[in-house]
Write a protein that holds these residues in place. Sequence first.
Motif: not given
Length: 234
Positions: A61-63, A83-97, A109-114, A116-118
């Motif tokens: 659930g984290a990527l 975003r498609e993968v996150v939705k399909k795989k039910k990912i709740k948390l993403i880390y970005f640099e 970025i937060k708005d783009f992935f509404k 999801v915990d960024i």
Amino acid sequence: MGIRYSKIENKNKREIVLLKGLPCKYGKCKFCNYIEDNSTNLEEIDRVNKVTLEEVTGEFGALEIINSGSVFELPESTLERIREVVKKKKIKLIYFEIYYGYKNRLDEIKDFFKGVDIRFRMGMETFDDEFRINSYGKNFKLTKIDLEDLSDKLYSICLLICVKGQTKEMIQNDIELGLKYFKSITINIFINNGTEVERDEELVKWFVDKYAYLQEDLRVELLIDNKDLGVFEQ
């Protein structure tokens, strides 16, 4: 030949992917040979990133998404695919640099992935302004107010340690401040990579003896080798 997908299965379980991005907007870090993975060929970027993202299972659930630059250097086509993968795989948390210059754009970025915990991570490298600017080529200074602002916006920072010119006191101070201001820190022990920055073997020995216990600290990710996360391009 590189590896672009891996799983982190110890403290902070997540999948991690190394994606291709457009050239790093800053691109002046003296220790970085990583930007050689960048491309201006959108077809190549899309092809590589599509194949890489197909490996994501969503099991934790984290990527974590890394690229040789910031999330803002990933083309929109890649962000849409994430975003498609996150939705399909039910990912709740993403880390970005991100790089420091993007610190006021994080809501994009937060708005783009509404929904999801960024969590954002930034390369601080050191809290010593002069060393960061002169030895690492990262041209920003931080006041206490800046640090407090960053501590609100970022989840974690990266520290780069054990290079020539650094002192034990600087490293100790960096770890203390990192844990004071941020929820998590990543500590990278520098490995010679053909750039002008050089590893200090004496500091490495001292650090490993003194700070091995950090491997057990849930707030710390300690990278003895820069391939420890399991993804790399070489």
